[in-house]
Design an enzyme around this catalytic site. Sequence first.
Site, PDB file in Angstrom:
ATOM      1  N   GLU A  43       0.796  -1.226   0.000  1.00 16.66           N
ATOM      2  CA  GLU A  43       0.000   0.000   0.000  1.00 16.66           C
ATOM      3  C   GLU A  43       0.830   1.280   0.000  1.00 16.66           C
ATOM      4  O   GLU A  43       0.426   2.284  -0.580  1.00 16.66           O
ATOM      5  CB  GLU A  43      -0.927   0.017   1.237  1.00 16.66           C
ATOM      6  CG  GLU A  43      -2.059  -0.984   1.180  1.00 16.66           C
ATOM      7  CD  GLU A  43      -3.168  -0.543   0.243  1.00 16.66           C
ATOM      8  OE1 GLU A  43      -3.061   0.556  -0.327  1.00 16.66           O
ATOM      9  OE2 GLU A  43      -4.133  -1.301   0.059  1.00 16.66           O
ATOM     10  N   SER A  46     -32.209 -31.764  47.898  1.00 13.22           N
ATOM     11  CA  SER A  46     -31.366 -32.415  48.912  1.00 13.22           C
ATOM     12  C   SER A  46     -29.931 -31.912  48.916  1.00 13.22           C
ATOM     13  O   SER A  46     -29.089 -32.484  49.612  1.00 13.22           O
ATOM     14  CB  SER A  46     -31.358 -33.931  48.671  1.00 13.22           C
ATOM     15  OG  SER A  46     -32.649 -34.483  48.827  1.00 13.22           O
TER      16      SER A  46
END
Length: 693
Positions: free
Chosen positions: A85, A345
């Site tokens: 680029e 329980s």
Amino acid sequence: MRLWRKFAIGSAAGILLAGAAMLALDAADKAFPPPLDRADTVSPEVLDADGQLLRAFATGEGRWRLKTTVADVDPQFLRMLVAYEDQRFYDHGGVDAWALGRASLQFIRNGRIVSGASTLSMQVARLIEPRAERSFSAKLLQLVRAVQTERRLSKEEILDLYLTHAPYGGNLEGVRAASLAYFGKEPRRLTVAEAALLVALPQLPERRRPDRNLKAAQEARKRVLDRAAVAEAVGDGEAERAEAVAIPPRRLQLPALAAHLAEAALRKEPAILKHQTTLKKPVQQGLEQVARAATMKLGPKLSLAMVMADAQTGAIVGEVGSADYFDASRSGWIDMTRVNRSPGSTLKPFIYGLAFEQGLVSQETIIEDRPADFFGYRPRNFDMSYQGDVTVREALQLSLNVPAVKLLDAVGPSRLLVRFRRAEVRPALPANETPGLAIGLGGVGITLKDLVQLYTALADRGQPARLGDGITGTPGKLDGEPLLEPVAVWNVADILSGVIPPAGAPQRGIAYKTGTSYGYRDAWSVGYDGRFVLGIWVGRPDNSAVPGLTGYGTAAPILFEAFAKSGIATTPLPRPPAGAVRIAQSELPISQRRFALNASGLLVASGREPAPQIVYPPEGAHIDLGAKGGDLSPLMLKLQGGRAPFRWLANGKPLPDLSRRRTQQWQPDGGGYSKLTVIDSAGRAASVGVFID
């Protein structure tokens, strides 16, 4: 002479004009600065304890824009990006004059754009201040903004903006979002082929999206790899090999773990962009995988929740709030880890722990499992049958209800709730009711998170941990008295580790307890090893009954599967502490061979009020208190029967204070044989001889 004068005057005028131009440019720069503040709008992120991304949220305009810095990206990708680029990126001041001149000349010669002249700084300027039209004035503004940006930011900061804002098709912006969406990984380690694709896409992101136009994506990647500067950056032959690598044809979903916790983090601190949690990403992934598989087997409208915590630190390492966050039929948006439900329980181990601690029973003590009436309260077993005489060990492993209520009646419901407060857990009692015997069978409300917090005490020698909220709450060990004494904790773990795993589940060396609430509304399973506690809840969020729903049949298989898929290696349960021993029934004191209470609540072997009897330590026991190391641990003394207060003597020497409790601590002076004696208020005495090792 006249020529030199003109030159001097012209030079001076030029300098003045240049100076004026610079002043004008500075004034314009200050008056119209680049809108760099727009670059701050990024996606909020929720991270695990190690900084790994758990979940990201789209920005207000619906973009996946994850903040990315140079440190987050593979250095090879950066070299390829600059080579393709903007080769003179590190040398120019925002505008590459050479590239601009070349592009202009090519345009004049060919009548069309042959090569671009946009630098990375110019592209950043366009990304931050986008314009729909492509005009000379727009390009000129872009040039000016690039120069302004270069004057304010370092080259690395400019790259950070590009890496965060570069478009990758659809609503993907930035290298991290693209890497996660196309490759399913962070961009810290990219192959040459992956890096080349990420370099190529931003020029024409919609046309080159690999999930929509695979051929265009391949051609664009090839164009990058064919660039000589790129080939030089990646090394000999790497570009050719990368061209042969297939491009992923699908877009993946970005990480979307811990939905409920992530939403809670955002609500708690909406201004923060990065939210750190205590979760561990591999653990969270494993638990959610199990939850998805379990959901397929569960009936309609059923949900589930999981909490996994480190008992030593209190950190929540994994949490699943529902079967499926987006499933409306299961009310998936409700975080069931924070909702009070009946625990069935699952509180029984703490009842037995108190009974062990107070010397009421040993593991091999016989206790009756027969119909019983506690002032109108008549508990029944889950299967409506009774086992008759069983050992305390069998009663807890089989989760029998009548024995648990008998022990709770002996230790006291209020005392049990007081112990829970040591773990900063306060179960919700029914409105306008005092603690009763029903709490032992699930007659209170408790959240899954609080239940796991209670069990951290069982996993770490009785000392509970504070779990926090998994986000900003500070986890850690709780100061103060332990929830239960270490010997009692060991007895509970010794029993629960012997419970048979569900059919098909491997034995993982964990202790676990299941529970089913009244009316088949909630199924629970909580398991722990020597480090981690995992709790499972299954049920309907609307609290409706689900026939056939049980803790052992529904929740326990999920527990074992979740432990396996969590990826955490099993930590052995703690070794027996000093004084912990499983005594055979034939060797138990008379008063501990069978559990029975008289009207005064005293353990009896016959109908008379019993004389005091030392139940721990037993006669002739060898007890390892660390005498060889020179630092002796205290010895816990326990008795039954007798009338308070009690006077203890060690080797004929009275201990400092009278006690109304049936437990007492004694600190030996050294090892060897010792004689322990207790005398009650009626003058009755009992003695045992023990060896301190």
